[in-house]
Design a protein around this motif. Structure first.
Motif, mmCIF file in Angstrom:
data_model
loop_
_atom_site.group_PDB
_atom_site.id
_atom_site.type_symbol
_atom_site.label_atom_id
_atom_site.label_comp_id
_atom_site.label_asym_id
_atom_site.label_seq_id
_atom_site.Cartn_x
_atom_site.Cartn_y
_atom_site.Cartn_z
ATOM 1 N N UNK A 153 0.827 -1.197 0.000
ATOM 2 C CA UNK A 153 0.000 0.000 0.000
ATOM 3 C C UNK A 153 0.871 1.261 0.000
ATOM 4 N N UNK A 154 1.878 1.276 0.861
ATOM 5 C CA UNK A 154 2.794 2.418 0.925
ATOM 6 C C UNK A 154 3.520 2.597 -0.403
ATOM 7 N N UNK A 155 4.010 1.511 -0.962
ATOM 8 C CA UNK A 155 4.709 1.565 -2.242
ATOM 9 C C UNK A 155 3.790 2.096 -3.341
ATOM 10 N N UNK A 156 2.558 1.632 -3.363
ATOM 11 C CA UNK A 156 1.586 2.098 -4.352
ATOM 12 C C UNK A 156 1.338 3.605 -4.211
ATOM 13 N N UNK A 157 1.159 4.072 -2.983
ATOM 14 C CA UNK A 157 0.913 5.506 -2.756
ATOM 15 C C UNK A 157 2.129 6.350 -3.132
ATOM 16 N N UNK A 158 3.320 5.886 -2.802
ATOM 17 C CA UNK A 158 4.530 6.640 -3.161
ATOM 18 C C UNK A 158 4.686 6.673 -4.683
ATOM 19 N N UNK A 159 4.446 5.571 -5.366
ATOM 20 C CA UNK A 159 4.535 5.574 -6.832
ATOM 21 C C UNK A 159 3.526 6.536 -7.455
ATOM 22 N N UNK A 160 2.299 6.559 -6.928
ATOM 23 C CA UNK A 160 1.301 7.515 -7.435
ATOM 24 C C UNK A 160 1.759 8.949 -7.176
ATOM 25 N N UNK A 161 2.365 9.184 -6.018
ATOM 26 C CA UNK A 161 2.868 10.520 -5.697
ATOM 27 C C UNK A 161 4.000 10.915 -6.639
ATOM 28 N N UNK A 162 4.917 9.999 -6.923
ATOM 29 C CA UNK A 162 6.011 10.303 -7.846
ATOM 30 C C UNK A 162 5.476 10.704 -9.213
ATOM 31 N N UNK A 163 4.473 9.975 -9.711
ATOM 32 C CA UNK A 163 3.843 10.326 -10.994
ATOM 33 C C UNK A 163 3.166 11.684 -10.913
ATOM 34 N N UNK A 164 2.485 11.935 -9.798
ATOM 35 C CA UNK A 164 1.790 13.213 -9.599
ATOM 36 C C UNK A 164 2.773 14.373 -9.631
ATOM 37 N N UNK A 165 3.869 14.242 -8.913
ATOM 38 C CA UNK A 165 4.868 15.312 -8.849
ATOM 39 C C UNK A 165 5.505 15.530 -10.218
#
Length: 174
Positions: A153-165
């Motif tokens: 879950x944490x990895x998924x959220x961080x990956x989504x954040x990286x794409x967002x940024x």
């Protein structure tokens, strides 16, 4: 009975403020430690609804901030939530001004199992990650026995954040 209900609401409201102050204090501690500064200000980003609709994570005035020190942007931070086995946990990701992950920290973990996801050693794996990278489970980020759901879950959220940024940067929003 009315007095009991009134007291209940007062306790609930005041505990919410206390929790919020505690979270703010933890975030401040992490930012001052990462950037080796004593004071800073934060400024929320104002992203149009059109751009927000294209983002993997919706940005609002309470989850993504510019970090300002001596009238200059020195970095950014994101306050997010990830889901464990039965409840959400709160975390922050701090970026330097080049948008490289400087620190990831679990702020509040609410479950009995899987709390190892908040260990400094495990979270250190995220440091140095550029926003253009997609992190892979068991390749870039190690699993944790007993915390698999929280890790993924944490990895998924961080990956989504990286794409967002990355999107925000490419659109000139940062």
């Amino acid at each position: 009975m009315k007095k009991i209900i009134a007291m209940f609401f007062i306790v609930c409201i005041s505990s919410g403020f206390t929790a919020s102050k505690r979270v703010d204090a933890l975030i401040k501690k992490e930012i001052t430690s990462v950037f080796k500064i004593e004071e800073f200000t934060k400024e929320s980003l104002h992203i149009s609804s059109e751009i927000n609709a294209s983002l993997p994570i919706s940005i609002n005035d309470s989850n993504f901030f510019k970090i300002i020190h001596n009238n200059a942007t020195i970095g950014y931070y994101y306050f997010g939530k990830a889901y464990g086995k039965a409840d959400f946990f709160d975390f922050i990701v701090i970026f330097d001004k080049e948008l490289i992950v400087s620190k990831v920290k679990v702020i509040t973990y609410r479950e009995d199992h899987g709390g190892e996801v908040g260990s400094k050693r495990w979270l250190k794996q995220f440091e140095g990650t550029e926003t253009t990278k997609e992190l892979a489970y068991q390749q870039d980020i190690a699993g944790i026995s007993g915390a698999t759901i929280s890790v993924k879950s944490m990895l998924n959220e961080v990956n989504k954040l990286l794409k967002t940024v990355t999107i925000l940067s490419n659109k000139g929003q940062l």
